[in-house]
Write a protein that holds these residues in place. Structure first.
Motif, mmCIF file in Angstrom:
data_model
loop_
_atom_site.group_PDB
_atom_site.id
_atom_site.type_symbol
_atom_site.label_atom_id
_atom_site.label_comp_id
_atom_site.label_asym_id
_atom_site.label_seq_id
_atom_site.Cartn_x
_atom_site.Cartn_y
_atom_site.Cartn_z
ATOM 1 N N ALA A 197 -6.622 25.224 7.996
ATOM 2 C CA ALA A 197 -7.160 26.531 7.603
ATOM 3 C C ALA A 197 -8.108 26.326 6.437
ATOM 4 N N ARG A 198 -9.205 27.057 6.413
ATOM 5 C CA ARG A 198 -10.246 26.858 5.404
ATOM 6 C C ARG A 198 -10.566 28.192 4.756
ATOM 7 N N GLU A 199 -10.648 28.226 3.420
ATOM 8 C CA GLU A 199 -10.974 29.464 2.731
ATOM 9 C C GLU A 199 -11.605 29.181 1.376
ATOM 10 N N ARG A 200 -12.268 30.183 0.849
ATOM 11 C CA ARG A 200 -12.887 30.076 -0.479
ATOM 12 C C ARG A 200 -11.906 30.558 -1.542
ATOM 13 N N LEU A 201 -11.905 29.848 -2.684
ATOM 14 C CA LEU A 201 -11.111 30.277 -3.834
ATOM 15 C C LEU A 201 -12.050 30.777 -4.927
ATOM 16 N N GLN A 202 -11.559 31.715 -5.706
ATOM 17 C CA GLN A 202 -12.344 32.170 -6.842
ATOM 18 C C GLN A 202 -12.373 31.089 -7.923
ATOM 19 N N GLY A 244 0.787 -1.220 0.000
ATOM 20 C CA GLY A 244 0.000 0.000 0.000
ATOM 21 C C GLY A 244 0.818 1.268 0.000
ATOM 22 N N PHE A 245 0.210 2.318 -0.582
ATOM 23 C CA PHE A 245 0.703 3.684 -0.455
ATOM 24 C C PHE A 245 -0.376 4.487 0.262
ATOM 25 N N ARG A 246 0.052 5.369 1.126
ATOM 26 C CA ARG A 246 -0.893 6.260 1.797
ATOM 27 C C ARG A 246 -0.460 7.703 1.559
ATOM 28 N N LEU A 247 -1.377 8.502 1.010
ATOM 29 C CA LEU A 247 -1.106 9.923 0.846
ATOM 30 C C LEU A 247 -1.567 10.633 2.116
ATOM 31 N N VAL A 248 -0.632 11.291 2.767
ATOM 32 C CA VAL A 248 -0.928 12.072 3.970
ATOM 33 C C VAL A 248 -1.257 13.481 3.503
ATOM 34 N N PRO A 249 -2.508 13.903 3.603
ATOM 35 C CA PRO A 249 -2.916 15.147 2.924
ATOM 36 C C PRO A 249 -2.380 16.402 3.588
ATOM 37 N N GLU A 250 -2.023 17.358 2.740
ATOM 38 C CA GLU A 250 -1.603 18.677 3.187
ATOM 39 C C GLU A 250 -2.529 19.755 2.625
ATOM 40 N N ARG A 251 -3.261 19.393 1.582
ATOM 41 C CA ARG A 251 -4.184 20.344 0.944
ATOM 42 C C ARG A 251 -5.330 19.553 0.320
ATOM 43 N N LEU A 252 -6.560 19.958 0.592
ATOM 44 C CA LEU A 252 -7.748 19.343 0.000
ATOM 45 C C LEU A 252 -8.658 20.451 -0.518
ATOM 46 N N GLU A 253 -9.096 20.307 -1.747
ATOM 47 C CA GLU A 253 -10.011 21.287 -2.327
ATOM 48 C C GLU A 253 -11.309 20.591 -2.742
ATOM 49 N N PHE A 254 -12.422 21.142 -2.281
ATOM 50 C CA PHE A 254 -13.749 20.627 -2.628
ATOM 51 C C PHE A 254 -14.384 21.586 -3.637
ATOM 52 N N TRP A 255 -14.779 21.025 -4.780
ATOM 53 C CA TRP A 255 -15.275 21.835 -5.898
ATOM 54 C C TRP A 255 -16.708 21.416 -6.214
ATOM 55 N N GLN A 256 -17.597 22.382 -6.205
ATOM 56 C CA GLN A 256 -18.999 22.140 -6.560
ATOM 57 C C GLN A 256 -19.333 22.965 -7.793
ATOM 58 N N GLY A 257 -19.759 22.296 -8.863
ATOM 59 C CA GLY A 257 -20.098 23.011 -10.088
ATOM 60 C C GLY A 257 -21.280 23.941 -9.881
ATOM 61 N N ARG A 258 -21.196 25.135 -10.461
ATOM 62 C CA ARG A 258 -22.284 26.117 -10.404
ATOM 63 C C ARG A 258 -22.532 26.655 -11.809
ATOM 64 N N LEU A 278 -3.223 22.385 5.522
ATOM 65 C CA LEU A 278 -2.696 21.940 6.803
ATOM 66 C C LEU A 278 -1.727 22.984 7.374
ATOM 67 N N GLN A 279 -1.916 23.307 8.640
ATOM 68 C CA GLN A 279 -1.079 24.293 9.318
ATOM 69 C C GLN A 279 0.037 23.606 10.125
ATOM 70 N N PRO A 280 1.106 24.329 10.483
ATOM 71 C CA PRO A 280 2.222 23.730 11.243
ATOM 72 C C PRO A 280 1.791 23.073 12.545
ATOM 73 N N ASP A 281 0.726 23.577 13.166
ATOM 74 C CA ASP A 281 0.288 22.984 14.424
ATOM 75 C C ASP A 281 -0.671 21.808 14.238
#
Length: 394
Positions: A388-393, A355-369, A381-384
């Motif tokens: 952190a969560r934010e909206r992208l254009q 097996g390979f396991r990807l340890v996530p550092e960034r996840l983006e959820f995209w919903q078509g509009r 993912l933050q150092p601690d």
């Protein structure tokens, strides 16, 4: 009687010209009918008459019906949806007449078909002159009306995209594969989304929890292979490659799949232990992008999953040197047979499979509009260890 060679037909990128070409072919068949009417009293159902009758039957039994369907199911509805003012008023007068004539000509053809079938098999040698002339007269007037009013209107009103749509429908009706869109046509391929929305105020604080929610919804919606994901890796020169694999586990530790460690992706991950995953669920108009560091699972985890697989899959994992060249399919199957004979019902997990396991550092959820104004929420993912969560254009 002689039959002229067929004229070269225009392509379906010119659908109105194709319809005109159909009219020209109908006129030739009508002319053959009239010649046959004059030929039969003098020569009977000779070979020429038989061939002519068979040709007329072949055309009006199939091609003429397709032509009528082109008009009834595509051309006329498209014109009715596009025309305005005087054009719409003219269509209001013409369409009922055109459709009525289609029905009348179909009924006339059934009578002629029976008589022509007898001529084609030499069991009869007469045609009803009155029926032939009525059929020829109605078809001739019908085509003249369409060429004088309907075709010019379509040429004037239809956009290039509507012409392409009409041509493709005509091709599909004839069982002709529509070519893959290329060039400018590709630019016009689009789907507008609008099933759902995604707000940063509605998503879970933990991206793994959010992933689980969306994955459960994909299962409930019976998305085609919701566990399929693209895995993108890079080689030592930084050149990327990607492939579809199946995720086998996800939890707080990351996203796990299994493979041959000596495969291309295995070798690339050994040299550059970072990857990007992509899930795309078009039925829900969603995609999820995941990036992070990749590590191997422990031997116990790999053993457990390997022995849960169907026997033939375990044997195949041993028999195949994944991503390596082989001379033929027969050689590949020979390797499988040899492995099956060697290990029987209890093949061991190969050391180079796991097996390979990807340890996530960034996840983006995209919903078509709608109008490509999509919703994009990204977790970083933050150092601690928090997210952190934010909206992208879009």
């Amino acid at each position: 009687m002689t039959n002229a060679l067929p004229d070269s037909a225009p392509g379906f990128d010119q659908p109105i010209a194709v319809l005109k070409h159909c009219h020209d072919r109908i006129r030739k068949q009508l002319a053959t009918l009239e010649k046959l009417l004059a030929h039969l009293p003098a020569h009977g159902a000779d070979e020429q008459a038989q061939q002519a009758a068979a040709a007329v039957i072949k055309y009006f039994d199939k091609a003429a019906h397709l032509h009528h369907e082109d008009e009834e199911q595509d051309l006329i509805p498209m014109l009715q949806a596009t025309a305005q003012g005087d054009d719409a008023a003219l269509l209001g007068q013409l369409v009922p007449l055109i459709l009525s004539e289609h029905h009348q000509m179909d009924a006339m053809w059934q009578n002629l078909h029976e008589a022509l079938s007898g001529i084609a098999n030499a069991s009869a040698a007469t045609l009803n002159a009155s029926e032939v002339q009525r059929f020829v007269h109605m078809y001739s007037g019908h085509m003249e009306r369409e060429e004088s009013h309907v075709a010019p209107m379509a040429k004037r009103l239809f956009s290039a995209q509507q012409m392409a749509q009409l041509g493709q429908a005509m091709q599909l009706r004839r069982g002709i594969a529509v070519p893959v869109a290329a060039g400018d046509a590709v630019a016009g391929l689009r789907k507008d989304y609008g099933q759902a929305t995604l707000s940063e105020n509605d998503v879970a604080a933990d991206p793994i929890v959010q992933f689980n929610q969306w994955f459960e919804q994909a299962l409930k919606a019976e998305v085609n292979e919701p566990n399929a994901m693209s895995v993108a890796t890079v080689d030592e020169r930084g050149r990327p490659s990607s492939r579809i694999v199946l995720i086998k586990q996800f939890d707080a530790r990351g996203f796990t799949w299994y493979t041959n460690y000596d495969s291309q992706k295995g070798r690339q991950l050994a040299a550059q232990p970072f990857a990007a995953l992509l899930f795309f669920w078009p039925e829900l108009e969603r995609q999820i992008r995941i990036e992070g560091r990749v590590e191997r699972t422990g031997a116990d985890e790999s053993d457990k999953y390997f022995h849960s697989r169907p026997l033939k899959s375990r044997l195949a994992a041993i028999a195949s040197a994944q991503s390596m060249p082989i001379a033929s399919r027969a050689a590949l199957e020979h390797n499988y047979d040899a492995v099956a004979q060697q290990y029987g019902e209890e093949p061991p997990r190969p050391d180079n499979w796991g097996g390979f396991r990807l340890v996530p550092e960034r996840l983006e959820f995209w919903q078509g509009r709608r109008s490509r104004f999509h919703d994009r929420i990204v977790y970083t993912l933050q150092p601690d260890g928090s997210w952190a969560r934010e909206r992208l254009q879009p």
